[in-house]
Design a protein around this motif. Sequence first.
Motif, mmCIF file in Angstrom:
data_model
loop_
_atom_site.group_PDB
_atom_site.id
_atom_site.type_symbol
_atom_site.label_atom_id
_atom_site.label_comp_id
_atom_site.label_asym_id
_atom_site.label_seq_id
_atom_site.Cartn_x
_atom_site.Cartn_y
_atom_site.Cartn_z
ATOM 1 N N VAL A 117 0.772 -1.170 0.020
ATOM 2 C CA VAL A 117 -0.094 -0.085 -0.063
ATOM 3 C C VAL A 117 0.887 1.020 0.117
ATOM 4 O O VAL A 117 1.730 1.450 0.785
ATOM 5 C CB VAL A 117 -0.840 0.017 1.390
ATOM 6 C CG1 VAL A 117 -1.705 1.334 1.172
ATOM 7 C CG2 VAL A 117 -1.872 -1.251 1.335
ATOM 8 N N GLY A 118 0.745 2.182 -0.915
ATOM 9 C CA GLY A 118 1.465 3.497 -1.053
ATOM 10 C C GLY A 118 0.581 4.439 -0.792
ATOM 11 O O GLY A 118 -0.606 4.386 -0.247
ATOM 12 N N GLU A 119 1.015 5.457 -1.221
ATOM 13 C CA GLU A 119 0.500 6.954 -0.868
ATOM 14 C C GLU A 119 -0.587 7.190 -1.512
ATOM 15 O O GLU A 119 -1.762 7.416 -1.298
ATOM 16 C CB GLU A 119 1.542 7.857 -0.532
ATOM 17 C CG GLU A 119 1.638 8.965 0.205
ATOM 18 C CD GLU A 119 2.595 9.772 0.134
ATOM 19 O OE1 GLU A 119 3.776 9.450 0.774
ATOM 20 O OE2 GLU A 119 2.648 11.097 -0.634
ATOM 21 N N PRO A 121 -1.214 8.204 -6.358
ATOM 22 C CA PRO A 121 -0.581 8.289 -7.555
ATOM 23 C C PRO A 121 0.240 9.518 -7.994
ATOM 24 O O PRO A 121 0.005 10.426 -7.622
ATOM 25 C CB PRO A 121 -1.842 8.252 -8.430
ATOM 26 C CG PRO A 121 -2.967 7.952 -7.566
ATOM 27 C CD PRO A 121 -2.555 8.264 -6.268
ATOM 28 N N GLY A 122 1.445 9.491 -8.706
ATOM 29 C CA GLY A 122 2.131 10.376 -9.191
ATOM 30 C C GLY A 122 1.788 10.635 -10.510
ATOM 31 O O GLY A 122 0.759 10.163 -11.008
ATOM 32 N N ALA A 123 2.586 11.519 -11.357
ATOM 33 C CA ALA A 123 2.186 11.922 -12.651
ATOM 34 C C ALA A 123 2.266 10.649 -13.503
ATOM 35 O O ALA A 123 1.243 10.435 -14.379
ATOM 36 C CB ALA A 123 3.460 12.824 -13.178
ATOM 37 N N GLU A 130 -2.245 3.164 -13.613
ATOM 38 C CA GLU A 130 -1.919 2.008 -12.811
ATOM 39 C C GLU A 130 -0.946 2.388 -11.611
ATOM 40 O O GLU A 130 -0.083 3.136 -11.816
ATOM 41 C CB GLU A 130 -1.027 0.881 -13.566
ATOM 42 C CG GLU A 130 -1.011 -0.230 -12.877
ATOM 43 C CD GLU A 130 -0.210 -1.388 -13.833
ATOM 44 O OE1 GLU A 130 -0.845 -1.225 -14.923
ATOM 45 O OE2 GLU A 130 0.800 -2.102 -13.438
ATOM 46 N N PRO A 131 -1.009 1.784 -10.259
ATOM 47 C CA PRO A 131 -0.134 2.552 -9.364
ATOM 48 C C PRO A 131 1.307 1.911 -9.437
ATOM 49 O O PRO A 131 1.503 0.830 -9.985
ATOM 50 C CB PRO A 131 -0.707 1.598 -7.976
ATOM 51 C CG PRO A 131 -1.719 0.868 -8.582
ATOM 52 C CD PRO A 131 -2.000 0.811 -9.597
ATOM 53 N N PHE A 132 2.348 2.759 -9.019
ATOM 54 C CA PHE A 132 3.667 2.355 -8.877
ATOM 55 C C PHE A 132 4.167 1.957 -10.357
ATOM 56 O O PHE A 132 4.687 0.874 -10.532
ATOM 57 C CB PHE A 132 4.108 1.351 -7.856
ATOM 58 C CG PHE A 132 4.041 1.850 -6.542
ATOM 59 C CD1 PHE A 132 5.146 2.433 -6.112
ATOM 60 C CD2 PHE A 132 2.924 1.782 -5.843
ATOM 61 C CE1 PHE A 132 5.105 3.342 -4.862
ATOM 62 C CE2 PHE A 132 2.841 2.272 -4.416
ATOM 63 C CZ PHE A 132 4.139 3.010 -4.164
ATOM 64 N N ARG A 135 9.221 5.911 -11.536
ATOM 65 C CA ARG A 135 10.370 5.580 -10.958
ATOM 66 C C ARG A 135 10.558 4.684 -9.496
ATOM 67 O O ARG A 135 11.032 3.647 -9.477
ATOM 68 C CB ARG A 135 11.445 6.816 -10.553
ATOM 69 C CG ARG A 135 12.147 7.315 -11.921
ATOM 70 C CD ARG A 135 13.144 8.432 -11.661
ATOM 71 N NE ARG A 135 14.362 7.890 -10.865
ATOM 72 C CZ ARG A 135 14.750 8.675 -10.003
ATOM 73 N NH1 ARG A 135 14.356 9.891 -9.548
ATOM 74 N NH2 ARG A 135 15.863 7.981 -9.394
ATOM 75 N N ALA A 136 9.700 5.257 -8.810
ATOM 76 C CA ALA A 136 9.462 4.503 -7.518
ATOM 77 C C ALA A 136 8.842 3.020 -7.856
ATOM 78 O O ALA A 136 9.122 2.224 -7.168
ATOM 79 C CB ALA A 136 8.492 5.367 -6.464
ATOM 80 N N GLY A 137 8.153 3.195 -8.920
ATOM 81 C CA GLY A 137 7.509 1.883 -9.342
ATOM 82 C C GLY A 137 8.624 0.648 -9.630
ATOM 83 O O GLY A 137 8.634 -0.464 -9.450
HETATM 84 N N1 URA Z 1 4.021 6.851 -4.767
HETATM 85 C C1 URA Z 1 3.015 6.103 -4.589
HETATM 86 O O1 URA Z 1 2.766 6.275 -3.203
HETATM 87 N N2 URA Z 1 2.096 5.293 -5.102
HETATM 88 C C2 URA Z 1 2.210 5.255 -6.495
HETATM 89 O O2 URA Z 1 1.357 4.787 -7.289
HETATM 90 C C3 URA Z 1 3.266 6.014 -7.238
HETATM 91 C C4 URA Z 1 4.222 6.411 -6.408
#
Ligand code: URA
Length: 268
Positions: A117-119, A121-123, A130-132, A135-137
């Motif tokens: 579980v992340g925070e 979505p980014g750009a 789709e999540p991640f 670059r973090a993905g």
């Molecule tokens: N950071 C997040 O927390 N979630 C994402 O989906 C992408 C980057």
Amino acid sequence: MPPVLDPQLKRVLAERIKYYNQLGIYDFYRRPVVESSTIQPEQREQMNAKAVMAAGPEENIFEAAVTKPESTAADPAKALAIIREDLGDCTRCKLHKLGRKQIVFGVGNPRAELMFVGEGPGADEDEQGEPFVGRAGQLLNNMIKAMGLRREDVYIANVVKCRPPGNRMPERDECDTCSPFLLRQIAAVKPKVIVALGAVAAKTLLAINASMSDLRGRWYGFRGGTKLAVTYHPAFLLRDPRQKKEAWKDLQMVMTELGLPLPNRAPE
Ligand code: URA
């Protein structure tokens, strides 16, 4: 005899219950009804509403709306589809009008034993839905691979489903509004282990306010027998790669719990 509720008020209450249901809230509790001759008419109306909740099934306005729609779906993929449908073209918080391109719901194996579980979505995620995937993905993918798993084996979701502008952190009200959908996703997937990536996910899921150093390195009991661990967010690890070895310790703890073999060497 139970008090009779004004039909107009009954309609308003039913609408409100429907709204809560859409947020994933299905459990309602009743405060004791206070009997007093000194209460004001406005107060009495509110109390009447509460009294109706206490009344028998013939007076229960919640009757039609007490079960989560996905609770009848035995197949987690179907349950997730129902939750997605409920989310709709969401306008429940301000993020919908702050430049989001699309809602980023979640991705992966609906029967995953492991959920990240992340925070929010980014750009890149906003662009691709789709999540991640940015670059973090890429780093998250490497972390999953280092655990001996594939991205398709796990389920990945975020606390908020819409991109906060300028990649700012999601605000409290946005997390509060959106997190019921995350909780429903978790209930549908029923993972053995959740890994909260970063403080926003950890604080939202655990409802506690603590620093990352206090939150990491231990197990938390979550709903339904699921265990939860906290590790650094991949975006933080990109900024401070020295912490990768700490994150690897967290992931090894998870691997042990899931019965995954531990490699001899730490990943690069
Ligand atoms: N950071 C997040 O927390 N979630 C994402 O989906 C992408 C980057």
